[in-house]
Design a protein around this motif. Structure first.
Motif, PDB file in Angstrom:
ATOM      1  N   PRO A 208       0.837  -1.212   0.000  1.00 22.05           N
ATOM      2  CA  PRO A 208       0.000   0.000   0.000  1.00 22.05           C
ATOM      3  C   PRO A 208       0.868   1.256   0.000  1.00 22.05           C
ATOM      4  CG  PRO A 208      -0.762  -1.595   1.628  1.00 22.05           C
ATOM      5  CD  PRO A 208       0.573  -2.083   1.150  1.00 22.05           C
ATOM      6  N   PRO A 209       0.350   2.341  -0.568  1.00 30.58           N
ATOM      7  CA  PRO A 209      -0.958   2.471  -1.233  1.00 30.58           C
ATOM      8  C   PRO A 209      -0.934   1.832  -2.621  1.00 30.58           C
ATOM      9  CG  PRO A 209       0.247   4.541  -1.367  1.00 30.58           C
ATOM     10  CD  PRO A 209       1.084   3.627  -0.508  1.00 30.58           C
ATOM     11  N   ILE A 210      -2.072   1.257  -2.998  1.00 33.90           N
ATOM     12  CA  ILE A 210      -2.172   0.556  -4.270  1.00 33.90           C
ATOM     13  C   ILE A 210      -3.191   1.269  -5.150  1.00 33.90           C
ATOM     14  CG2 ILE A 210      -2.581  -1.656  -5.399  1.00 33.90           C
ATOM     15  CD1 ILE A 210      -2.124  -3.019  -2.697  1.00 33.90           C
ATOM     16  N   PRO A 211      -2.796   1.775  -6.312  1.00 29.55           N
ATOM     17  CA  PRO A 211      -3.755   2.431  -7.211  1.00 29.55           C
ATOM     18  C   PRO A 211      -4.850   1.458  -7.658  1.00 29.55           C
ATOM     19  CG  PRO A 211      -1.482   2.878  -7.865  1.00 29.55           C
ATOM     20  CD  PRO A 211      -1.427   1.797  -6.838  1.00 29.55           C
ATOM     21  N   GLU A 212      -5.996   1.989  -8.034  1.00 31.83           N
ATOM     22  CA  GLU A 212      -7.144   1.158  -8.385  1.00 31.83           C
ATOM     23  C   GLU A 212      -6.855   0.235  -9.570  1.00 31.83           C
ATOM     24  OE1 GLU A 212      -9.992   0.688  -6.782  1.00 31.83           O
ATOM     25  OE2 GLU A 212      -9.126   1.968  -5.226  1.00 31.83           O
ATOM     26  N   VAL A 213      -6.168   0.734 -10.600  1.00 36.03           N
ATOM     27  CA  VAL A 213      -5.901  -0.101 -11.765  1.00 36.03           C
ATOM     28  C   VAL A 213      -5.021  -1.288 -11.377  1.00 36.03           C
ATOM     29  CG1 VAL A 213      -3.881   1.274 -12.478  1.00 36.03           C
ATOM     30  CG2 VAL A 213      -5.110  -0.122 -14.170  1.00 36.03           C
ATOM     31  N   THR A 214      -4.130  -1.079 -10.430  1.00 34.70           N
ATOM     32  CA  THR A 214      -3.256  -2.148  -9.960  1.00 34.70           C
ATOM     33  C   THR A 214      -4.025  -3.131  -9.092  1.00 34.70           C
ATOM     34  OG1 THR A 214      -1.433  -0.548  -9.960  1.00 34.70           O
ATOM     35  CG2 THR A 214      -1.055  -2.633  -8.840  1.00 34.70           C
ATOM     36  N   ARG A 243      -5.017 -11.077   1.061  1.00 30.42           N
ATOM     37  CA  ARG A 243      -5.227 -10.545   2.406  1.00 30.42           C
ATOM     38  C   ARG A 243      -4.864  -9.068   2.482  1.00 30.42           C
ATOM     39  NH1 ARG A 243      -3.571 -14.870   7.003  1.00 30.42           N
ATOM     40  NH2 ARG A 243      -4.564 -13.220   8.209  1.00 30.42           N
ATOM     41  N   THR A 244      -3.862  -8.655   1.740  1.00 26.50           N
ATOM     42  CA  THR A 244      -3.509  -7.236   1.695  1.00 26.50           C
ATOM     43  C   THR A 244      -4.653  -6.424   1.106  1.00 26.50           C
ATOM     44  OG1 THR A 244      -1.149  -7.727   1.463  1.00 26.50           O
ATOM     45  CG2 THR A 244      -1.887  -5.536   0.767  1.00 26.50           C
ATOM     46  N   LEU A 245      -5.254  -6.934   0.027  1.00 29.90           N
ATOM     47  CA  LEU A 245      -6.376  -6.232  -0.600  1.00 29.90           C
ATOM     48  C   LEU A 245      -7.593  -6.199   0.324  1.00 29.90           C
ATOM     49  CD1 LEU A 245      -6.065  -7.601  -4.253  1.00 29.90           C
ATOM     50  CD2 LEU A 245      -5.348  -5.363  -3.403  1.00 29.90           C
ATOM     51  N   PHE A 246      -7.801  -7.280   1.084  1.00 24.63           N
ATOM     52  CA  PHE A 246      -8.883  -7.278   2.076  1.00 24.63           C
ATOM     53  C   PHE A 246      -8.689  -6.144   3.078  1.00 24.63           C
ATOM     54  CE2 PHE A 246      -9.965 -12.084   1.790  1.00 24.63           C
ATOM     55  CZ  PHE A 246     -10.882 -11.815   0.780  1.00 24.63           C
ATOM     56  N   ALA A 247      -7.454  -5.984   3.552  1.00 19.84           N
ATOM     57  CA  ALA A 247      -7.170  -4.989   4.592  1.00 19.84           C
ATOM     58  C   ALA A 247      -7.447  -3.568   4.126  1.00 19.84           C
ATOM     59  CB  ALA A 247      -5.714  -5.115   5.048  1.00 19.84           C
ATOM     60  N   LEU A 248      -7.479  -3.363   2.815  1.00 15.67           N
ATOM     61  CA  LEU A 248      -7.714  -2.026   2.272  1.00 15.67           C
ATOM     62  C   LEU A 248      -9.201  -1.719   2.083  1.00 15.67           C
ATOM     63  CD1 LEU A 248      -4.871  -1.936  -0.437  1.00 15.67           C
ATOM     64  CD2 LEU A 248      -4.840  -0.945   1.864  1.00 15.67           C
ATOM     65  N   ARG A 249     -10.051  -2.709   2.293  1.00 17.09           N
ATOM     66  CA  ARG A 249     -11.483  -2.486   2.117  1.00 17.09           C
ATOM     67  C   ARG A 249     -12.047  -1.664   3.271  1.00 17.09           C
ATOM     68  NH1 ARG A 249     -14.414  -7.972   0.040  1.00 17.09           N
ATOM     69  NH2 ARG A 249     -16.094  -6.925   1.171  1.00 17.09           N
ATOM     70  N   GLU A 250     -12.978  -0.796   2.942  1.00 14.55           N
ATOM     71  CA  GLU A 250     -13.595   0.052   3.964  1.00 14.55           C
ATOM     72  C   GLU A 250     -14.459  -0.757   4.916  1.00 14.55           C
ATOM     73  OE1 GLU A 250     -15.678   3.174   2.041  1.00 14.55           O
ATOM     74  OE2 GLU A 250     -13.873   4.144   1.242  1.00 14.55           O
ATOM     75  N   ASP A 251     -14.996  -1.889   4.431  1.00 17.72           N
ATOM     76  CA  ASP A 251     -15.899  -2.683   5.271  1.00 17.72           C
ATOM     77  C   ASP A 251     -15.195  -3.879   5.902  1.00 17.72           C
ATOM     78  OD1 ASP A 251     -15.439  -4.174   3.008  1.00 17.72           O
ATOM     79  OD2 ASP A 251     -17.508  -4.900   2.851  1.00 17.72           O
ATOM     80  N   VAL A 252     -13.848  -3.856   5.953  1.00 27.70           N
ATOM     81  CA  VAL A 252     -13.094  -5.033   6.379  1.00 27.70           C
ATOM     82  C   VAL A 252     -13.502  -5.515   7.768  1.00 27.70           C
ATOM     83  CG1 VAL A 252     -11.162  -3.658   7.291  1.00 27.70           C
ATOM     84  CG2 VAL A 252     -10.781  -6.037   6.568  1.00 27.70           C
ATOM     85  N   ASP A 253     -13.829  -4.613   8.673  1.00 28.68           N
ATOM     86  CA  ASP A 253     -14.139  -5.006  10.056  1.00 28.68           C
ATOM     87  C   ASP A 253     -15.506  -5.675  10.199  1.00 28.68           C
ATOM     88  OD1 ASP A 253     -11.731  -4.080  11.034  1.00 28.68           O
ATOM     89  OD2 ASP A 253     -12.498  -2.043  11.311  1.00 28.68           O
ATOM     90  N   ARG A 254     -16.396  -5.472   9.247  1.00 31.80           N
ATOM     91  CA  ARG A 254     -17.748  -6.028   9.379  1.00 31.80           C
ATOM     92  C   ARG A 254     -18.129  -6.969   8.235  1.00 31.80           C
ATOM     93  NH1 ARG A 254     -18.051  -0.688   7.823  1.00 31.80           N
ATOM     94  NH2 ARG A 254     -19.197  -0.247   5.901  1.00 31.80           N
TER      95      ARG A 254
END
Length: 322
Positions: A208-214, A243-254
């Motif tokens: 991170p940070p990872i651009p959207e296209v990537t 798992r890295t991409l999961f951690a960047l999701r806004e809803d990861v905690d729920r």
């Protein structure tokens, strides 16, 4: 063959192909010593893993019409001033083979040869459009140049597979080493390689940070690496990226989806670690040279997990065979 490669090769003295080359018992001895000492590397292991560059290049010269032998030499040579002309020769001999081109592109990118890497990556985007690697490589080069994360053209098809051609490159290295005089086992032991410049590149892109296209390309790459399961290493890298991409999701905690998938990944990792431990403790030490040669062949044809399970099925401890 290119003039540059001929200059490199013809400057070399003649060598004896069989002199001092390690065999099955040499590797078995140092492996047992390493396990006894609880070390990942030992001085003896580093010594038997050393490959003579002059021998490699001389063998490529003697088989200069066999692109797989020349490609194998390009893969094994370490120094870029020697590696590059051999890769050029392999690319020419193979009539611009996509596997050779993409492996060459990744090696060039890691050496800072950005224009060469981009040219080869764009060739890959046209010749192998569903492969995420040439598109990710372009993004990595642009990132290394501090340029915006965008592709020079939109993919005609959505890239959803990932191929760094590690199995094919391993086969080329093995072919070269056998031609150089190594035994079938030693050639496979030294020529097999699951990691690659390409895997290092996608690991770096996943920081991170990872651009959207990537992100989109990495998501499909991670899925493919875990679905195809050629090597444990690449599968684990796919898990880490996911798992890295999961951690960047806004809803990861729920997110129930994230929790379920994370548990699946953890379970799969435990399964892989158990199999690796079983192989280390109860299989490898008791396998014959012929069985190990077959094992490496099956890693490349069937995948690492199936090859391990197949080897475990035919190898028995001496106490179990009584």
């Amino acid at each position: 063959m290119s003039a540059r490669l001929l200059v490199v090769l013809l400057a070399l003295p003649l060598v004896s192909h069989a002199e001092g080359l390690p065999g099955f018992e040499d590797f078995r001895r140092v492996d047992r010593s390493r396990r006894l000492l609880g070390q990942l590397q030992t001085a003896e292991l580093l010594e038997v893993n050393q490959i003579d560059t002059k021998l490699i290049l001389r063998t490529a010269q003697e088989h200069s019409n066999d692109f797989r032998v020349v490609w194998g030499a390009a893969e094994l040579v370490v120094l870029w001033p020697q590696k590059q002309p051999v890769y050029e020769a392999a690319l020419q001999l193979s009539s611009n083979s996509v596997p050779v081109a993409l492996r060459y592109a990744c090696a060039a990118a890691r050496q800072g040869e950005s224009e060469l890497a981009l040219r080869l990556a764009r060739f890959g985007q046209t010749a192998d459009p569903e492969n995420t690697l040439p598109w990710l490589l372009e993004l990595w080069v642009r990132a290394s140049q501090k340029r915006p994360a965008q592709l020079s053209k939109d993919p005609i098809l959505r890239p959803t597979t990932y191929q760094d051609y590690s199995a094919e490159a391993s086969e080329a290295r093995i072919r070269l080493l056998e031609k150089a005089g190594y035994s079938p086992y030693a050639a496979r032991r030294l020529g097999f390689k699951a990691d690659s410049d390409a895997l290092l590149i996608i690991k770096e892109l996943a920081r991170p940070p990872i651009p959207e296209v990537t992100k989109l390309l990495l998501k499909d790459t991670a899925t493919y690496l875990q679905t195809r399961r050629q090597f444990f290493l690449s599968e684990m890298i796919g898990q880490t990226i996911e798992r890295t991409l999961f951690a960047l999701r806004e809803d990861v905690d729920r997110s129930v989806e994230v929790r379920v998938r994370t548990n699946e990944i953890e379970k799969r990792r435990e399964e892989m670690q158990q199999l690796l431990g079983e192989m280390e403790r109860n299989v490898i030490d008791y396998a014959t040279e012929k069985q190990m040669v077959q094992y490496f062949n099956e890693v490349l044809s069937l995948g690492e997990e199936d090859a391990m399970r197949g080897l475990a099925a035919v190898v028995r401890r001496p106490s179990e065979s009584k």
